[in-house]
Design an enzyme around this catalytic site. Structure first.
Site, PDB file in Angstrom:
ATOM      1  CG  HIS A  18      -2.099  -0.913   1.069  1.00 39.96           C
ATOM      2  ND1 HIS A  18      -3.403  -0.491   1.137  1.00 39.96           N
ATOM      3  CD2 HIS A  18      -2.156  -2.240   0.812  1.00 39.96           C
ATOM      4  CE1 HIS A  18      -4.214  -1.517   0.935  1.00 39.96           C
ATOM      5  NE2 HIS A  18      -3.479  -2.590   0.754  1.00 39.96           N
ATOM      6  CG  ASP A 110      -4.927   2.732   1.850  1.00 43.30           C
ATOM      7  OD1 ASP A 110      -6.092   2.276   1.776  1.00 43.30           O
ATOM      8  OD2 ASP A 110      -3.920   2.099   1.503  1.00 43.30           O
TER       9      ASP A 110
END
Ligand code: UDP
Length: 459
Positions: A18, A110
């Site tokens: 990520h 995110d």
């Protein structure tokens, strides 16, 4: 002193897969004059082998500064405390940066951390969600969020029609969290990515238009979607950012010299590169099948086996491959994957289908044998084989194991047979499209430009 057009605070979820794309997106913004501060949790930064030098690094807290997720009692406990402590420490950080004369204009977060939206709103900041998975996978979770996609399906061979997909998919192509009831809480988090998405200014997706046209068009009618990928270092794509050769942040220490020296001695397109990424765990039986499949394929192979997985290798395997005369293999604990995929000796990538690995293989034009394990990987594998036609899938049997014969056969299909030729042609085509999209005037480049220019106007 450098003057910046705007200041973006990047809030990643603490996982290698990520952080890499968000960091890479940051480099693009930075190259267009935006100041970047990236703020992972302290617990994550503590374990880094290397820290990015190209951007400013600050830390927030997930509430588990010593051990991160491993210290939490459960996934739910981790997520709950992260929301509480994360919101508070993010607010403090924004305040601190303002006090230091470096105010933040925008948060890129995110969507695994949807609470960031509330914090950004309190400070009146521009807010951009950054999805690190494919648009197809995001679309599936969107439908779970809407309550339209209800699984587990009653029949394993039932076809599923998802709006925005050009073809039906099977349960074995759907992210595993959607299928397995025991993953209910994780699925809840994944569906929650959409809980406040109507409040954000931008929805950025690490993909590119040509790769997922239909689904991007479909989701673009609901959200302000901009594809900005593939977010891999510029020197592997458009080569416009000369100092951008690596992600610059790694949980594991790559065995760079060992890997590259070994590859330098192998013939062109002769090596199978095998990696299951930073998280997937294979069971001992699967490791044995894979080891035998590789040996029986008679191809040279470079296999990344993380140190925590090494004990699962068959007895004497490491000694045997060193002595072998027909096929030679090298096992490393971690490698510089981009440099490996770019190496001319690589003939195919046997991959677990993490989204970064897929985008890297596409960008470097490497055909794949897919062996998805969990999470979004089965969906990525479906697209590799049936939509982009850039690989074959090594199918599991009904016990969930991919047998050695299947692995051997798939490797041979990609590296030897007629089918391999079509796959290699497609790989070349996708490589070109990936490069074009990030190059000046390409669709992802234009989207990054637009993001920056709007940010500058309001800052
Ligand atoms: N990677 C690497 N060296 C390795 C294996 C993987 O640098 O030996 C990198 C790879 O290039 C990718 C990331 O680790 O950027 C893995 O991300 P992915 O989304 O493919 O899988 P995950 O680890 O999230 O399952």
């Amino acid at each position: 002193m450098t003057t910046h057009k705007a200041h973006c605070l990047i809030l990643p979820y603490p996982l290698q897969g990520h952080i890499n794309p968000m960091l890479q997106f940051s480099r693009r913004l930075q190259s267009k004059g935006v100041k970047i501060t990236i703020a992972p949790p302290k617990s994550f930064l503590k374990n880094m082998q290397e820290l990015p030098t190209a951007v400013s690094v600050e830390a927030i807290s997930d509430g588990y500064d010593d051990g991160g997720r491993d210290q939490a009692e459960s996934f739910v406990a981790y997520t709950t405390l992260f929301k509480e402590v994360g919101s508070a420490t993010l607010s403090q950080l924004i305040q601190k940066l303002t006090n230091y004369g470096c105010p933040v204009n925008c948060i890129v977060y995110d969507p695994f951390l949807p609470w960031a939206v509330e914090v950004a709103k309190t400070f009146g900041l521009v807010i951009a969600a950054f999805f690190t998975q494919s648009c197809a996978v995001d679309n599936i979770y969107y439908h779970v969020h809407k309550g339209v996609l209800k699984l587990p399906p009653t029949q394993v061979d039932q076809e599923i029609l998802i709006p925005g997909f050009s073809c039906p998919i099977e349960p074995s192509d759907v992210p595993t969290f959607v299928i397995h009831p025991e993953a209910e809480r994780i699925l809840e988090m994944l569906a929650n990515q959409f809980s406040n998405l109507d409040k954000v200014d931008w929805v950025l997706i690490n993909s590119f238009y040509d790769l997922e046209k239909e689904v991007i068009d479909w989701m673009g009618k609901i959200y302000p979607i901009k594809t900005i990928g593939p977010t891999i270092p510029s020197m592997y794509l458009d080569k416009r950012l000369h100092d951008d050769k690596e992600y610059g942040l790694s949980v594991f220490k790559p065995m760079t010299n060992e890997s590259l020296n070994w590859l330098n001695h192998q013939p062109t397109s002769s090596v199978v590169y095998v990696s299951f990424g930073s998280l997937a765990k294979l069971d001992t039986e699967q490791m044995e099948e894979l080891a035998c499949g590789l040996k029986n394929s008679n191809k040279n192979f470079l296999w990344v086996v993380r140190s925590t997985e090494e004990s699962k290798l068959p007895k004497n395997f490491l000694e045997e491959i060193k002595l072998a005369t027909v096929s030679k293999g090298l096992v490393v604990a971690w490698c510089p994957q981009l440099q490996v995929l770019e190496h001319e000796s690589i003939g195919c990538f046997l991959t677990h289908c993490g989204w970064n690995s897929i985008l890297e293989a596409i960008s470097l034009g490497v055909p794949m044998v897919t062996m998805p394990q969990w999470t979004d990987q089965p969906t990525n594998a479906k697209f590799v084989k049936d939509v982009w036609e850039m690989g074959v899938r090594a199918k599991q049997n009904d016990k969930g194991i991919v047998r050695r014969e299947v692995i051997e056969e798939c490797i041979k299909q990609v590296m030897e047979e007629e089918k391999g030729k079509v796959i290699w042609e497609n790989a070349k085509k996708w490589k070109k499209l990936a490069r074009n999209t990030m190059d000046e005037g390409g669709s992802s480049d234009k989207n990054v430009e637009e993001f920056v220019s709007k940010l500058v106007t309001i800052s």
